[in-house]
Design a protein around this motif. Sequence first.
Motif, PDB file in Angstrom:
ATOM      1  N   LEU A 178      -3.771  -9.441  -3.492  1.00 34.52           N
ATOM      2  CA  LEU A 178      -4.875  -8.555  -3.112  1.00 34.52           C
ATOM      3  C   LEU A 178      -4.596  -7.119  -3.551  1.00 34.52           C
ATOM      4  O   LEU A 178      -5.496  -6.410  -4.006  1.00 34.52           O
ATOM      5  N   SER A 179      -3.322  -6.699  -3.426  1.00 35.71           N
ATOM      6  CA  SER A 179      -2.967  -5.316  -3.760  1.00 35.71           C
ATOM      7  C   SER A 179      -3.149  -5.025  -5.246  1.00 35.71           C
ATOM      8  O   SER A 179      -3.513  -3.912  -5.618  1.00 35.71           O
ATOM      9  N   ARG A 185      -5.178  -6.744  -7.182  1.00 33.66           N
ATOM     10  CA  ARG A 185      -6.459  -7.351  -7.593  1.00 33.66           C
ATOM     11  C   ARG A 185      -6.196  -8.441  -8.631  1.00 33.66           C
ATOM     12  O   ARG A 185      -6.665  -8.386  -9.781  1.00 33.66           O
ATOM     13  N   GLN A 223       0.834  -1.211   0.000  1.00 36.13           N
ATOM     14  CA  GLN A 223       0.000   0.000   0.000  1.00 36.13           C
ATOM     15  C   GLN A 223       0.867   1.258   0.000  1.00 36.13           C
ATOM     16  O   GLN A 223       0.554   2.249  -0.672  1.00 36.13           O
ATOM     17  N   SER A 262      -5.986 -11.958 -10.767  1.00 32.85           N
ATOM     18  CA  SER A 262      -7.033 -12.836 -11.302  1.00 32.85           C
ATOM     19  C   SER A 262      -7.013 -14.164 -10.523  1.00 32.85           C
ATOM     20  O   SER A 262      -6.006 -14.494  -9.872  1.00 32.85           O
ATOM     21  N   TYR A 287      -4.048 -17.134  -7.834  1.00 31.43           N
ATOM     22  CA  TYR A 287      -4.196 -17.913  -6.595  1.00 31.43           C
ATOM     23  C   TYR A 287      -4.153 -19.414  -6.885  1.00 31.43           C
ATOM     24  O   TYR A 287      -3.625 -20.193  -6.102  1.00 31.43           O
ATOM     25  N   ARG A 290      -2.167 -10.906 -13.799  1.00 30.10           N
ATOM     26  CA  ARG A 290      -2.892 -10.142 -14.826  1.00 30.10           C
ATOM     27  C   ARG A 290      -3.834 -11.046 -15.621  1.00 30.10           C
ATOM     28  O   ARG A 290      -4.458 -10.610 -16.568  1.00 30.10           O
TER      29      ARG A 290
END
Lengths: 568, 254
Positions: free
Chosen positions: A148-149, A151, A59, A153, A157, A257
């Motif tokens: 998470l930072s 976002r 962040q 795809s 994961y 991505r």
Amino acid sequence: MTGSMPDSGLGPFLMLRLRQARHQLAELRGEGWIKVVSIAASCGFVAIFAFAVALAGFQFLGRQKLPLGGDIVGLLLDMFFFALSGLLVFSGGLVLYGSLYDSQESAFLLSKPVPDDRVYAHQFIGSLAVSSAAFVLLAMPLLLAYGLSVRASPLYYFLLIPCFVFFPLAPASVGGIICLGLVRWIPNRRKEALAALIVILVIVGLAWLGSGLYRLRPGATSSDDEALNEVLGHVQFASSQLLPSHWMGRGLRHAARGELEPALRHLAMMASVGTATFCLSAWIARQWYRIGLDRLSQRGRVEFRQRFVWMDRLPGFVPGIGEAERALLLKDFRTFRRDPRQWGQMLVFLVLLGFYFSSLRRMFPGEIGWVFRNGISLMNLMVIGMLLCASCGRFIFPLISLEGKRVWLLGLTPLPRSAWLRGKVAFSLILCLLFSLPLLLYSDMSLRMPVELIVLHQVAAIGLSMGLSSLAAGLGAVWPNFREKDPSKIAVGYGGTLSLVIGLVFLLALVGTVALPWHVIAGFTNNQFPLWGWLVVLPGLASGLVLSFLAVTVPIRLGNINLDRQEF
Amino acid sequence: MTQHESEIQVRMDGVSRKYGEQWAVRDLCLELRKGELFAFLGPNGAGKTTTIKMMCGLLRPTAGTITICGHDLIADGLAARANLSYVPDLPFLYEHLTGLEFLQLVAQLHGLDPDKAMERISTVTRQFELEKFRDQVTMRYSHGMRQRTVFAAALLHQPKVLVVDEPTVGLDPRSVRQLKDLLRELVAEGTTIFLSSHSLDVVQELADRIGIISGGKLIGCGSIGELSSQASHDGPLEEVFLKLTSGDESGAGP
């Protein structure tokens, strides 16, 4: 029947691991739910802590307008995986050495009609699990935070699990090949060779750091952007197209991505090179393992020359202990300095930290802003504390367990069992103080921090050294493992993990009470520390002293009670 | 191959082993026949353990060769070890396996087919009276239970050669009696046994031939009568042993 040549592959070994795991779980269940819950809570605490730190870091980078999916963060990921690879080479090789050459199990298996490479593969899998446990516990939260930072795809994961299986293969196999080679070719001088390897790595690292610092010398760069580019250019090697660690980082970024083909291509390259390196190490084991074992036993009686070593003088300066305890302490110092596996890792960290602190002033061509200096100073205290915590967990926690093998000697001496523990605490305390006080002083002086903070940090370092030493030694006596003789395996067991977590909690609490109030107030008042600030800092300092007192007395008391109860 | 040749299960030909500059075993020549119990005696550090480790393939001879049932231990190690079993002085068991699971593992390592393995496991379980505790994890076993389990595992694949190092240490008199009976039975069935021991009474009672090693050299070999002749001393084995090894305090082995 006896002449048949068995060809059962790795099946029996996999079955063996599964059965051992099943019985260990059953044993754990039999010991009550507290142990299971505390293990889960310990792992969860470490993972959540790492996740929170990583998320805050990403962040922060985001707030600095750094594109998280871009090349700079990509380079940071490459550096992270490169550093992990280096650590896995060392830890994998060291753990494997104990499993291959110093275990009853290997001698048992080698007397059976089993090919040597299968014995190697079996021990490799065991050592891989031990050496990469910390990797999974720390890297998984970091990569989740990254996902998470940015976002990421779902593909990202989905691919994380196979990545964690295949990534350690290549570095651990290289560690295995080095281990097999050292024992095969220089069995009598393998410790010296390992020490030489560490020294060479330190020298190469220093040369690399030195050349980087030379480029950043005052006047060499005109702006922070230029300096940043210099720094990034200097670590660009981590993004070499030939490194599996780069393929890992690159593949995960593509996966984040949602780019399936390049993600799979990079990760498949990493997995296939890892598998191929493992196969190569197993093939080498087939040629060298038994010969190395044989050569290791061929050592003649090397004439040992007793030399004066300054470290042996240190126990003489420890106040309040008797001659017998001093002798125990001397024994621990001698054992420590004669084993480069112990001090080698400490030395690498010490030198790297020393250079990092010395480079603080030069990293920035202009004057560092007070807020930055203040933050870096607090961060350095945390880094030193975490290193103390990790070192105590790795080296001090197993000491009492290892004494179990020699209890026939210690147990019959006219020494109370509490003296065993005092000796371990004193041993650890001396090393921790020697490590932390000068480094922290150097860091704070490089950052030109005010005298009162330097004193505060020194007090915190003393409290940390005392508390962490007592926690590691005391909890090592509360949860001893007298069966295991490999200290690294003792350290990653139930007691070791729990002790590490308790150490981390103590570290956070002590830094939070002793140092954090000063840093927060000084940060808001732009180094014009107000008088009223001491009304917050002094109670914090007092709380920290109480915490240190508890961290020293409670684990030692509990450890002594358990030691007195122990039957050997 | 003559009948004498085919009877030989273990052959050591000029076997020597060095540690650094020191010889632990020198020029050892031995032939053990089928169904023979050969006892190996010697002072501490005489080279007994080194010899055993070489027989099991854990160490390589500096010079000379060892063959087990015609298979060279270096060139054809897997086949040689398939014919051999070793019971060490400190029995090794996986702490987190049950006795039964340990036996199953050993059967798999020796490549026994599952049906045969189950049959053999039942046999040795009865033979060594393991029924009561074979489903417990071995970390709770006493020394005697461990020793019986290790023996059972060693005999699972019915080895032609059994190497036993100090088997009576820590056993109660009843267990020692059972062990002696077992060794006799095995010999009667044709197993060749190489027994290293300091228990001279056991050796005297069981051995067909005795080898005495001292300072790495085989200084005496034969029946008790032959050893007495070599020592020029007519007395019990203990006195013959002391006479032959008098003056040896070299401690050749590691």
